[in-house]
Design an enzyme around this catalytic site. Structure first.
Site, PDB file in Angstrom:
ATOM      1  N   CYS A 191     -12.520  10.473 -23.341  1.00  0.00           N
ATOM      2  CA  CYS A 191     -12.338  10.605 -21.893  1.00  0.00           C
ATOM      3  C   CYS A 191     -11.680   9.367 -21.291  1.00  0.00           C
ATOM      4  O   CYS A 191     -11.554   9.259 -20.073  1.00  0.00           O
ATOM      5  CB  CYS A 191     -13.669  10.872 -21.197  1.00  0.00           C
TER       6      CYS A 191
ATOM      7  N   HIS B 140       0.816  -1.211   0.000  1.00  0.00           N
ATOM      8  CA  HIS B 140       0.000   0.000   0.000  1.00  0.00           C
ATOM      9  C   HIS B 140       0.851   1.264   0.000  1.00  0.00           C
ATOM     10  O   HIS B 140       0.481   2.279  -0.598  1.00  0.00           O
ATOM     11  CB  HIS B 140      -0.937  -0.022   1.213  1.00  0.00           C
TER      12      HIS B 140
END
Length: 849
Positions: free
Chosen positions: A767, A461
């Site tokens: 996008c 993490h």
């Protein structure tokens, strides 16, 4: 003997007691499967240690799992390494579902045959599912001889667990699955598994050859050590057992989309180390120059001895609740800002904080006299040691997460005057054994130049957070970091090197590179508010993809010409129920105000396939990517669309608002929503209407762009899904991710078909992720798109690149590119063309100067 609060386990065979910690198998000795005891058998038949039900029998007949009438589950494992005998010499006397009384026979075995083929006859008895129960002293002494049927162990109910199953009511359903997660069952999917169980109000267990675990315990789930390809059985009990199993199966059998940008492959470059260099894995790329500073975060000081469980347990409970509130708030903020990776990390930490096994381990220590903070420290120290010794790099990488929770809770219980964190100079390269995620977030505010960690991995993490913040980071560097000192070192996050004593020439080279990068970034930021006009005079809008109003503010500051995609699903992912009209209106209005009149495209709820809402019960289907998602959802969930459209029509000015529908496949879908939009607008007495557009994400929409453009005010290409559906390559599958490339000629032809179909009718934007790809973005412009929408931080660089582009010259080469065989060939040819153009431009500029 069993009562509501106490369960006695009898000896399942005549034997000699061996403490579980002394069993010559690390899985049992390390407590990976749970607490218990072992016997060196003196007979040849195992018996049930209590009343219960057989819930699992190993295919090789060497292990049986019982669910006791009181609730806990027990694993009896005959011998060590007996799985290799494939059942030879063992006669199983029970089957799954059998009801047993204490003393009933489970299996007979040929002790001589097992002794020849197994490493030992030692037979562990392990409490694999003990949530709400704890093992009580005294335990039989090592070497003591016990007889079949004698009291062996006692379990005691804690925390209100009473009666059979302790909350396990309703039908029991099971489902076999094969784990498809590339990184195995690690913290984030384990936390999601627990959320599924809670969301459906069921108990959920995971069984495998390695043992089993309750979904409530992240530690138990992770300690199974489950890797991709392992066969599992999911067992759910409750009224919504089938729905829970469907969600759990979808989670465990759908390969994760990515590891949040982890560099691959996870290896150190092969080039030999030069003198004064150390190697590490690249967790976050980049280049840094600065002094080496050792960082050793201290743990808060806590009272070692406590005042008894009655006093210490409430203190720990309050600390856990406080930290839980902080994590929940951090998760909400991360989701609101579109930071999905960070939100998942905080959610996993919340789940681990509530892990019943960890809490029970701390509570046992408080009962033995430890203070609340010390009990929590010791419980997490033990768990961290188990993970570190597991031999699994991913599990070992989670140690930093445990340390984070350890530090947070201990800080709540710290003594007055506990030591403050040591100062960290700005611009330093920090050397640390490990870092917790929360410490990295705090350290990032002090602007370190880079990080070097002795442990960790590229999927940890901390690595994810470093990449998100653009901090160069090397991990898994080992003990070589200890004692390093240098006033000027170089962290090369491209080559995976820490250069402790670089030469003056190397320092000058790095300084020049960093200065050039800073100069370029500063120039791009200064020009970011200006329009992006190509060298041949084409104006291209560069907008931003955002997850909420806070990111919209960042986009405006970065020079975005508008919002090309506001992902409204983040509003729906924040809570336990769908957001109301007033809440949605406030968020949409804030985004419009942040852009000050520039266009804002808000995509309606895009849920389905890889994105699910815990409160929205979508039926399980064989292929969710081809099921009910995007605009198709409105047929079965019209109230969600009604509320969202009313919220959107309540913002001002409507002239700045663009509403975009996802997963449109035909013009009729767009027409139906427009009719509904008109009806609501008329009811509200509105004189203005926002523009309504469609996403081009499937081949049918690209090929029918002309008919869609008649109904739409604009089209926007979602290149991620368009690539997936065109190439039939699941973008969630890590083995196919590298091949699912937008530059494949088939995808490029569909983009060209979209632009040509919409020509003269409506503008076309992009996008998807390709809009920010340095190679793909210029080609998209050459294909004729009018707008690119990228992450806010990329806006200045994309605008600068477009100003250097001769779109017409590149367009002239399109037939050549579209005739190539595959995406790799297109990338190679396009990269060579771009390099020649850059070299020519540089030469011309040098001549002019």
């Amino acid at each position: 003997m069993t009562t509501a609060t106490r369960l006695i386990l009898q000896a399942p065979i005549d034997g000699v007691v061996i403490p579980l910690a002394e069993v010559p198998d690390p899985v049992f000795a390390g407590g990976t499967l749970g607490e218990g005891i072992a016997l060196d058998p003196l007979g040849e038949c195992l018996h049930a240690p209590c009343d219960g039900e057989v819930v699992q029998c190993a295919r090789t007949r060497h292990a049986v799992t019982l669910r006791t009438d009181a609730g806990p589950e027990l694993l009896l494992h005959l011998g060590l390494d007996t799985v290799n005998l494939d059942g030879e010499g063992i006669e199983l006397l029970v089957t799954v579902g059998d009801r047993l009384r204490a003393g009933d026979p489970l299996c007979r075995f040929d002790a001589d045959r097992l002794a020849r083929g197994a490493s030992a006859l030692i037979t562990p008895l392990v409490i694999t599912g003990a949530a709400g129960w704890r093992l009580c002293p005294p335990h039989p002494a090592a070497g003591a001889r016990v007889a079949l049927g004698e009291p062996l162990l006692a379990l005691e109910a804690v925390g209100g667990a009473t009666g059979p199953g302790a909350g396990e009511t309703g039908p029991l359903r099971e489902r076999p699955v094969t784990l498809a997660l590339a990184a195995g069952l690690h913290a984030r999917p384990a936390a999601r598994l627990r959320a599924i169980a809670r969301g459906h109000g069921v108990t959920l267990r995971v069984r495998s050859e390695a043992g089993e675990a309750d979904a409530e315990s992240l530690s138990a789930l992770m300690n199974l050590g489950l890797t991709r390809g392992v066969a599992l059985t999911l067992a759910a009990r409750g009224e919504e057992a089938e729905a829970a199993l469907a969600d759990a199966e979808a989670l465990l059998t759908t390969p994760e989309a990515d590891d949040h940008g982890a560099p691959t492959p996870e290896t150190v470059p092969d080039r030999p180390l030069a003198e004064g260099e150390l190697a590490g894995l690249v967790a976050s790329p980049g280049l840094a120059l600065g002094p080496l500073v050792a960082y050793r975060p201290p743990l808060p000081r806590v009272t070692r001895e406590g005042a008894g469980e009655a006093v210490e347990w409430p203190r720990l409970s309050a600390a856990l609740a406080s930290v839980g509130d902080d994590l929940a708030r951090a998760e909400r903020e991360a989701r609101a800002q579109g930071q999905a990776a960070e939100a998942e990390i905080f959610a996993a930490h919340q789940a681990w904080l509530e892990d019943p096994d960890l809490i029970e381990a701390a509570r046992t220590r408080m009962g033995a006299g430890r203070g609340a903070g010390q009990a929590w420290r010791e419980a997490l120290d033990d768990e961290a040691e188990r993970l570190a010794a597991s031999g699994n790099a991913l599990l070992a990488g989670r140690v930093a997460d445990l340390r984070d929770l350890q530090q947070r809770v201990m800080a709540e219980l710290a003594e007055p005057g506990a030591a403050e964190d040591e100062a960290v100079p700005e611009g330093a390269i920090l050397l640390a054994e490990e870092l917790t995620p929360s410490r990295l977030v705090a350290l990032a505010e002090r602007r370190p130049a880079g990080l070097c960690l002795a442990g960790g991995g590229t999927t940890a993490h901390v690595a994810i957070l470093a990449r998100a913040r653009g901090i160069p980071c090397l991990v898994a560097m080992g003990d070589a970091l200890a004692g390093l000192a240098s006033e000027r070192a170089v962290l090369d996050g491209e080559r995976g090197r820490l250069e402790v004593s670089p030469s003056p020439a190397r320092l000058a080279e790095v300084e020049a590179l960093l200065a050039e990068r800073r100069r370029r970034a500063e120039a791009e930021r200064e020009a970011a508010q200006a329009p992006a006009v190509t060298r041949d005079g084409r104006g291209i809008e560069v907008c931003a993809n955002v997850g909420g109003s806070e990111e919209a503010c960042l986009a405006a500051g970065a020079g975005a010409d508008g919002i090309g995609l506001l992902r409204s699903e983040f509003l729906f992912l924040e809570g336990d129920s769908a957001p109301g009209e007033a809440f949605q209106r406030g968020e949409y209005q804030a985004a419009l105000e942040a852009l000050g009149g520039k266009p804002v495209i808000i995509r309606t709820l895009d849920i389905g396939a890889d994105k699910q809402l815990p409160y929205l019960r979508l039926p399980a289907v064989p292929n969710p990517a081809l099921g009910v998602r995007g605009v198709r959802l409105w047929q079965s969930q019209p109230e969600l669309l009604e509320t969202q459209l009313r919220a959107l029509l309540s913002v001002t000015p409507l002239a700045s608002l663009r509403i975009m529908l996802p997963m449109v496949t035909e013009a009729g879908e767009l027409r139906q929503v427009r009719e509904h939009l008109e009806a609501i607008a008329a009811e509200l007495g509105l004189s203005e209407r926002p523009q309504l557009g469609a996403m081009i994400e499937v081949p049918s929409a690209a090929l029918c762009a002309a008919s869609l453009a008649v109904e739409a005010d604009f089209l926007s290409i979602g290149t991620n899904d368009l690539t997936q559906y065109t190439l039939a390559m699941d973008r969630e599958d890590p083995e196919l991710a590298a091949r699912a490339d937008v530059l494949h000629p088939a995808v490029l032809r569909l983009i060209r078909a979209t632009v040509e179909g919409a020509a003269g009718r409506c503008p076309v934007g992009v996008c998807g992720a390709a809009a920010g790809d340095p190679l793909a973005a210029p080609l998209l412009v050459a294909l004729g798109v009018d707008e690119l929408s990228v992450e806010p931080a990329r806006v200045p660089a994309v605008k600068a690149a477009l100003r250097r582009l001769d779109a017409a010259a590149l367009a002239a080469r399109l037939p050549e590119f579209l005739a190539l065989d595959d995406a790799a060939a297109v990338r190679q040819r396009l990269g060579a063309w771009q390099a020649r153009v850059d070299e020519t431009t540089t030469t011309l500029l040098e001549r002019i100067s």
